[in-house]
Enzyme design. Structure first.
Site, mmCIF file in Angstrom:
data_model
loop_
_atom_site.group_PDB
_atom_site.id
_atom_site.type_symbol
_atom_site.label_atom_id
_atom_site.label_comp_id
_atom_site.label_asym_id
_atom_site.label_seq_id
_atom_site.Cartn_x
_atom_site.Cartn_y
_atom_site.Cartn_z
ATOM 1 C CE LYS A 61 10.361 -14.729 -11.312
ATOM 2 N NZ LYS A 61 10.117 -13.454 -11.861
ATOM 3 N N PRO A 100 -9.775 -5.802 -2.759
ATOM 4 C CG PRO A 100 -8.364 -4.252 -3.728
ATOM 5 C CD PRO A 100 -8.620 -4.786 -2.412
ATOM 6 C CD GLU A 101 -5.445 -10.549 -1.209
ATOM 7 O OE1 GLU A 101 -4.810 -11.650 -1.529
ATOM 8 O OE2 GLU A 101 -5.189 -9.904 -0.344
ATOM 9 C CG HIS A 126 -14.078 9.009 -1.208
ATOM 10 N ND1 HIS A 126 -13.304 10.184 -1.442
ATOM 11 C CD2 HIS A 126 -14.461 8.985 -0.114
ATOM 12 C CE1 HIS A 126 -13.057 10.513 0.017
ATOM 13 N NE2 HIS A 126 -13.772 9.888 0.729
ATOM 14 N NE ARG A 164 -4.594 4.588 0.163
ATOM 15 C CZ ARG A 164 -3.563 3.838 0.340
ATOM 16 N NH1 ARG A 164 -3.950 2.712 0.695
ATOM 17 N NH2 ARG A 164 -2.392 4.174 0.286
#
Length: 280
Positions: free
Chosen positions: A158, A6-7, A96, A115
Site C-alpha cells: 500500500k 458504531p465501530e 428519527h 443522519r
DNA sequence: AATGATGTTAGAGA
DNA sequence: CTCTCTAACATCAT
C-alpha cells in the site's frame, strides 16, 4: 455522556443485546417511515420481512446479519449513528425512527438514525458474502483469521498512509476512527506513516494491539446494559478507557506531552507528537 | 448567521 | 486496480 455507536465493538454489543430480545419473534408488520434506509426494492423488502421470524444475529465487520426463517438474511449497517431499540407498540415514536418491525408480542423493533446514513437490505442467506460491501472486507480481527504475515504483506503493497488504510476495511475489518487512533497510539506509530514504511516488528505490534483493543472494548461494553430502549452505557463506560480520541490538548498518558489533533484523509486524527513520530 | 466537524461507506473520477 | 474526494443528512460548537 452519550454513547458513541458504531465501530466493531459497539456493533458486537448491539448484536448480543438484540439477540436476547428478538430471537424467535415473528414479524407481523413492517413500516418504512423513511424508505431510503432500504437498499433495493422497498416493497420487496416489506413483503419478504413480513411474516418471517427473527433467528440468530451474526456479524461481519460492522455489518449485522439478522437471520430470518425461510433462508433469508437482513443485512444492516448502522453507519454513523444508527441505533436499534425494542419498545412497546404504544410508546410514541422517536423523531428519527425510520423503520419499525412489529413483533407478535406487542413489541416493536425500531431503527433510529439521526443522519439517515444507515442502510438495510434483504438477501438470501449465503448470498450476503457476494454483496460488494461485504466482499471487500478484510479478515475479522481475531487471532484465527487475522494473520500477521498477510497483514505485513498487505501493508508493504500500500502507498497510502496507515490511518487511511486501517479505516478502509479491506486489510482488516471493524476499525473506525476511534479505535484506529487508539491502536496507532498504543503502537507508537504516526498516523501519516506510509504503509510500506512500516516494519515487520511494528506490523506485529499493531496486529496484536488491534485484536487486543477491540476485545478490550467488547469486554468493557459487556458491562453495558441492553434494555428495551436500546444500549445504555453504565456509568464510567468505555469513554474513560480511551487514551487519545477526543483528548486534544490533554497530556499523553505515557509521556505527558499535549495530544494533538490533525486531519488525515479528511478525518479528525488524534495522536501524541512525541510518542508517535514520523520517521524521515 | 454562517461555517465546519461528527462515529461510515459507496461511488465517481483521476 | 489504487487512491482521493465527495455526497448522503441532521445537529452541535465555534
Amino acid at each position: 455522556m452519550e454513547e458513541k455507536m458504531p465501530e466493531l465493538p459497539e456493533v458486537e454489543t448491539v448484536r448480543r443485546g438484540l439477540s436476547a430480545l428478538i430471537t424467535d419473534k415473528k414479524i407481523t408488520k413492517v413500516t418504512l417511515i423513511y424508505p431510503k434506509i432500504i437498499q433495493g426494492d422497498t416493497q420487496t423488502f416489506v413483503k419478504e420481512m413480513t411474516g418471517r421470524t427473527f433467528k440468530e444475529i451474526d456479524r461481519r465487520g460492522k455489518y449485522l446479519l439478522f437471520r430470518l426463517s425461510d433462508g433469508l438474511t437482513m443485512v444492516s449497517h448502522l453507519r454513523m449513528e444508527g441505533k436499534y431499540s425494542v419498545k412497546e407498540n404504544n410508546e410514541p415514536l422517536d423523531k428519527h425512527t425510520h423503520v419499525v418491525f412489529d413483533l407478535v408480542d406487542g413489541m416493536q423493533l425500531r431503527y433510529n438514525d439521526v443522519r439517515k446514513f444507515g442502510r438495510m437490505q434483504i438477501v438470501k442467506t449465503g448470498t450476503e458474502v457476494q454483496l460488494s460491501s461485504l466482499q471487500k472486507l478484510g479478515p475479522e480481527p481475531t487471532p484465527e483469521t487475522f494473520l500477521i504475515d498477510d497483514f505485513y504483506q498487505e501493508l508493504q503493497k500500500k502507498k497510502k498512509v496507515i490511518k487511511t488504510a486501517l479505516l478502509d476495511q479491506t486489510i482488516v475489518a471493524g476499525l473506525g476512527n476511534i479505535y484506529v487512533d487508539e491502536v496507532l497510539w498504543m503502537t507508537k506509530i504516526h498516523p501519516e506513516t506510509k504503509c510500506f514504511d512500516i516494519t515487520y516488528q511494528q506490523a506485529k505490534e499493531m496486529h496484536d494491539n488491534i485484536i487486543l483493543e477491540l476485545n478490550r472494548a467488547i469486554k468493557a461494553h459487556g458491562t453495558t446494559i441492553f434494555t428495551f430502549s436500546g444500549v445504555n452505557a453504565q456509568i464510567g463506560s468505555f469513554q474513560n478507557e480511551l487514551n487519545v480520541y477526543g483528548k486534544k490538548g490533554e497530556p499523553c498518558p505515557r509521556c505527558q506531552t499535549p495530544l494533538e489533533k490533525i486531519v488525515v484523509g479528511q478525518r479528525g486524527t488524534h495522536f501524541c507528537p512525541n510518542c508517535q513520530q514520523l520517521a524521515k
